[in-house]
Design a protein around this motif. Structure first.
Motif, mmCIF file in Angstrom:
data_model
loop_
_atom_site.group_PDB
_atom_site.id
_atom_site.type_symbol
_atom_site.label_atom_id
_atom_site.label_comp_id
_atom_site.label_asym_id
_atom_site.label_seq_id
_atom_site.Cartn_x
_atom_site.Cartn_y
_atom_site.Cartn_z
ATOM 1 N N ILE A 76 8.872 4.430 18.798
ATOM 2 C CA ILE A 76 7.767 4.489 17.837
ATOM 3 C C ILE A 76 8.281 4.216 16.425
ATOM 4 N N LYS A 77 9.429 4.794 16.078
ATOM 5 C CA LYS A 77 9.992 4.545 14.752
ATOM 6 C C LYS A 77 10.303 3.066 14.554
ATOM 7 N N ALA A 78 10.791 2.412 15.596
ATOM 8 C CA ALA A 78 11.177 1.007 15.491
ATOM 9 C C ALA A 78 9.985 0.057 15.483
ATOM 10 N N HIS A 79 8.926 0.391 16.213
ATOM 11 C CA HIS A 79 7.843 -0.581 16.411
ATOM 12 C C HIS A 79 6.469 -0.156 15.901
ATOM 13 N N HIS A 80 6.311 1.117 15.547
ATOM 14 C CA HIS A 80 4.972 1.582 15.161
ATOM 15 C C HIS A 80 5.014 2.519 13.964
ATOM 16 N N ALA A 81 5.930 2.274 13.040
ATOM 17 C CA ALA A 81 6.059 3.125 11.853
ATOM 18 C C ALA A 81 4.769 3.157 11.033
ATOM 19 N N TYR A 82 3.949 2.108 11.146
ATOM 20 C CA TYR A 82 2.681 2.032 10.419
ATOM 21 C C TYR A 82 1.744 3.188 10.762
ATOM 22 N N LEU A 83 1.970 3.839 11.890
ATOM 23 C CA LEU A 83 1.133 4.973 12.277
ATOM 24 C C LEU A 83 1.416 6.208 11.422
ATOM 25 N N ASP A 84 2.528 6.186 10.699
ATOM 26 C CA ASP A 84 2.952 7.282 9.837
ATOM 27 C C ASP A 84 2.976 8.618 10.602
ATOM 28 N N PRO A 85 3.669 8.636 11.736
ATOM 29 C CA PRO A 85 3.702 9.856 12.535
ATOM 30 C C PRO A 85 4.601 10.929 11.921
ATOM 31 N N VAL A 86 4.392 12.143 12.370
ATOM 32 C CA VAL A 86 5.231 13.278 12.009
ATOM 33 C C VAL A 86 6.009 13.639 13.263
ATOM 34 N N TYR A 87 7.322 13.782 13.130
ATOM 35 C CA TYR A 87 8.182 14.043 14.276
ATOM 36 C C TYR A 87 8.672 15.488 14.249
ATOM 37 N N VAL A 88 8.406 16.211 15.334
ATOM 38 C CA VAL A 88 8.790 17.611 15.455
ATOM 39 C C VAL A 88 9.681 17.755 16.688
ATOM 40 N N PHE A 89 10.797 18.432 16.534
ATOM 41 C CA PHE A 89 11.668 18.725 17.672
ATOM 42 C C PHE A 89 11.623 20.224 17.915
ATOM 43 N N ILE A 90 11.249 20.592 19.127
ATOM 44 C CA ILE A 90 11.244 22.002 19.509
ATOM 45 C C ILE A 90 12.522 22.254 20.289
ATOM 46 N N SER A 91 13.368 23.072 19.708
ATOM 47 C CA SER A 91 14.709 23.290 20.238
ATOM 48 C C SER A 91 14.842 24.657 20.901
ATOM 49 N N PRO A 92 15.628 24.724 21.953
ATOM 50 C CA PRO A 92 15.985 26.052 22.459
ATOM 51 C C PRO A 92 16.915 26.713 21.442
ATOM 52 N N PRO A 93 17.002 28.040 21.448
ATOM 53 C CA PRO A 93 17.909 28.711 20.515
ATOM 54 C C PRO A 93 19.369 28.287 20.730
ATOM 55 N N GLN A 94 19.736 28.049 21.961
ATOM 56 C CA GLN A 94 21.072 27.594 22.350
ATOM 57 C C GLN A 94 20.938 26.892 23.695
ATOM 58 N N TYR A 95 21.863 26.011 23.991
ATOM 59 C CA TYR A 95 21.903 25.331 25.284
ATOM 60 C C TYR A 95 22.002 26.359 26.416
ATOM 61 N N THR A 96 22.845 27.384 26.223
ATOM 62 C CA THR A 96 23.037 28.423 27.237
ATOM 63 C C THR A 96 21.712 29.100 27.577
ATOM 64 N N ILE A 97 20.912 29.363 26.579
ATOM 65 C CA ILE A 97 19.610 30.017 26.800
ATOM 66 C C ILE A 97 18.665 29.083 27.544
ATOM 67 N N LEU A 98 18.682 27.802 27.193
ATOM 68 C CA LEU A 98 17.868 26.831 27.921
ATOM 69 C C LEU A 98 18.246 26.834 29.402
#
Length: 186
Positions: A76-98
């Protein structure tokens, strides 16, 4: 929002939860450039069509929210930046917890868990790249994470303070080294 080969889970409705199409039809849509993003995960093909997002925005007067992997974000960043999206990453607290969360569910095979953890290594690594996401939310407290995500989705971001990516833990380092030892590129 297309998923090809997997069977619907209880409560999913074709045409609402996803649009299920044969693999050949999906690949033809890829060739036609119909998708904003598409990826293969766990042997299934997933994608979001520009038409679906446009329908949500124009006909339903709502903001389209996509649950996509970093591969889709990059497309999307490479081909559809015109959409002006907002990017959110939902992360686990730690890999071990995931890892603990996935194993304690008792809903996936060991192979499926391993595949998801391998993908998590890629996702976490990319999320630590400066500028990869606009907001990081650590899913350590469901109510807090929900409030942050809700604020971002509603555009209520003035003064909003989100999280920073958690530091790598020893289990994440070991898993990454194991994948690299197996010849996988990260």
């Amino acid at each position: 929002m297309t998923d090809t080969t997997r069977h619907m889970r209880p409560g999913e409705v074709d045409g609402k939860s996803y649009y299920f199409v044969p693999r050949e039809e999906f690949l033809a849509l890829v060739d036609q450039g119909a998708f904003l993003e598409h990826a293969e995960f766990g042997g299934n093909l997933y994608g979001t069509t520009a038409k679906a997002v446009q329908s949500v925005q124009d006909e339903q007067h709502r903001r389209a929210i996509l649950d996509i992997d970093t591969q889709g974000v990059k497309l999307i960043k490479a081909h559809h930046a015109y959409l002006d999206p907002v990017y959110v990453f939902i992360s686990p607290p730690q890999y071990t917890i995931l890892k603990q969360r996935l194993e304690s569910r008792n809903t996936d095979t060991d192979e499926a868990i391993s595949r998801r953890l391998r993908m998590a290594i890629h996702e976490l690594r990319n999320a630590r790249t400066p500028g990869a996401f606009d907001y990081i939310i650590i899913n350590d407290d469901l109510d807090r994470a929900y409030k942050l995500l809700r604020a971002v989705c509603l555009g209520e971001t003035n003064g909003l303070v989100c999280d920073a990516m958690p530091a790598r833990d020893m289990e994440e380092d070991a898993a990454e080294q194991s994948f690299l030892h197996d010849g996988e590129t990260l």
